[in-house]
Design a protein around this motif. Structure first.
Motif, PDB file in Angstrom:
ATOM      1  N   THR A  69       0.767  -1.132   0.002  1.00 49.68           N
ATOM      2  CA  THR A  69      -0.073  -0.084  -0.012  1.00 49.68           C
ATOM      3  C   THR A  69       0.975   1.362   0.019  1.00 49.68           C
ATOM      4  N   VAL A  70       0.388   2.453  -0.247  1.00 51.41           N
ATOM      5  CA  VAL A  70       1.058   3.705  -0.502  1.00 51.41           C
ATOM      6  C   VAL A  70       0.404   4.556   0.517  1.00 51.41           C
ATOM      7  N   THR A  71       1.384   5.094   1.382  1.00 51.12           N
ATOM      8  CA  THR A  71       0.892   6.157   2.145  1.00 51.12           C
ATOM      9  C   THR A  71       0.713   7.653   1.465  1.00 51.12           C
ATOM     10  N   PRO A  72       0.255   8.616   2.190  1.00 50.70           N
ATOM     11  CA  PRO A  72      -0.205   9.849   1.526  1.00 50.70           C
ATOM     12  C   PRO A  72       1.324  10.501   1.005  1.00 50.70           C
ATOM     13  N   ASP A  73       2.230  10.400   1.711  1.00 49.93           N
ATOM     14  CA  ASP A  73       3.709  10.956   1.281  1.00 49.93           C
ATOM     15  C   ASP A  73       4.038  10.374   0.000  1.00 49.93           C
ATOM     16  N   GLU A  74       4.028   9.231   0.026  1.00 52.56           N
ATOM     17  CA  GLU A  74       4.421   8.560  -1.123  1.00 52.56           C
ATOM     18  C   GLU A  74       3.545   8.832  -2.604  1.00 52.56           C
ATOM     19  N   CYS A  75       2.290   9.191  -2.446  1.00 52.58           N
ATOM     20  CA  CYS A  75       1.529   9.910  -3.473  1.00 52.58           C
ATOM     21  C   CYS A  75       2.018  11.167  -3.698  1.00 52.58           C
ATOM     22  N   SER A  76       2.627  11.811  -2.677  1.00 54.44           N
ATOM     23  CA  SER A  76       2.960  13.386  -3.001  1.00 54.44           C
ATOM     24  C   SER A  76       3.982  13.177  -4.118  1.00 54.44           C
ATOM     25  N   THR A  77       4.906  12.234  -3.816  1.00 51.75           N
ATOM     26  CA  THR A  77       5.744  12.160  -4.966  1.00 51.75           C
ATOM     27  C   THR A  77       5.403  12.067  -6.443  1.00 51.75           C
TER      28      THR A  77
END
Length: 184
Positions: free
Chosen positions: A46-54
């Motif tokens: 799964t992806v955290t919100p910070d990883e989606c920010s990249t």
């Protein structure tokens, strides 16, 4: 890929590189993370919100020609190309200008062994899906005997995001690209 390739350590590295590309800080939000354990190693699914920010930062950087992530210019008489300081997969990513002066961001990495290639591609596609479908992006996926493509499109004004894994000789190559919208 119809023959379902046996997993590889190289492809596993792709998953870790994608995850680490966005892991610079944590938010106060709680995120449930599923993991798959293989020979005492854990693969995040799964992806955290910070990883989606990249991913979102890269998409937002398209408008400016990815200027904020360009480092040194590649010495090549045939293309206008720069190395970048942001890597979704692999160790080398570039920004290239096409003839119409439109920028695209590309990362490519070879996978020498055939193990985990499909699983790694599917994990990366799942991570992209988690980040992009929340904001209305559509995904299409195509599989052949020697390749798999995941393409994400929002509209005719935003860039197209492609994740592809192709058989090349005895190994495979995985490519991530943010390119001009279709038809431009």
């Amino acid at each position: 890929m119809k023959n379902y390739i046996i997993p590889s350590i190289g492809a596993f590295t792709l998953v870790i590189a994608f995850i680490l590309a966005g892991c610079t800080s944590k938010t106060n939000q709680t995120t449930t993370t599923a993991t798959t354990t293989t020979t005492n190693q854990s693969v995040k699914t799964t992806v955290t919100p910070d990883e989606c920010s990249t991913i979102n930062n890269l998409i937002n950087g398209y408008e400016s020609g990815f200027d904020s992530i360009k480092t040194d210019k590649v010495n090549n008489q045939f293309t206008n190309q720069w190395r970048t300081n942001t890597h979704i997969i692999g160790a080398t990513c570039t920004v290239t200008l096409n003839k119409s002066e439109q920028a695209s961001y590309q990362c490519q990495t070879p996978v020498k062994t055939q193990t985990k290639t499909i699983k790694s591609h599917q994990t990366l596609a799942k991570q992209l899906r988690q980040c992009l479908t929340k904001t209305g992006w559509f995904e299409s996926q195509k599989e052949t005997a020697s390749s798999i493509y995941s393409t994400f499109v929002l509209d005719t004004k935003n860039p197209v995001i492609t994740l592809s894994t192709n058989q090349e000789g005895n190994g495979f190559s995985t490519r991530f690209e943010i390119a001009p919208p279709l038809g431009l």
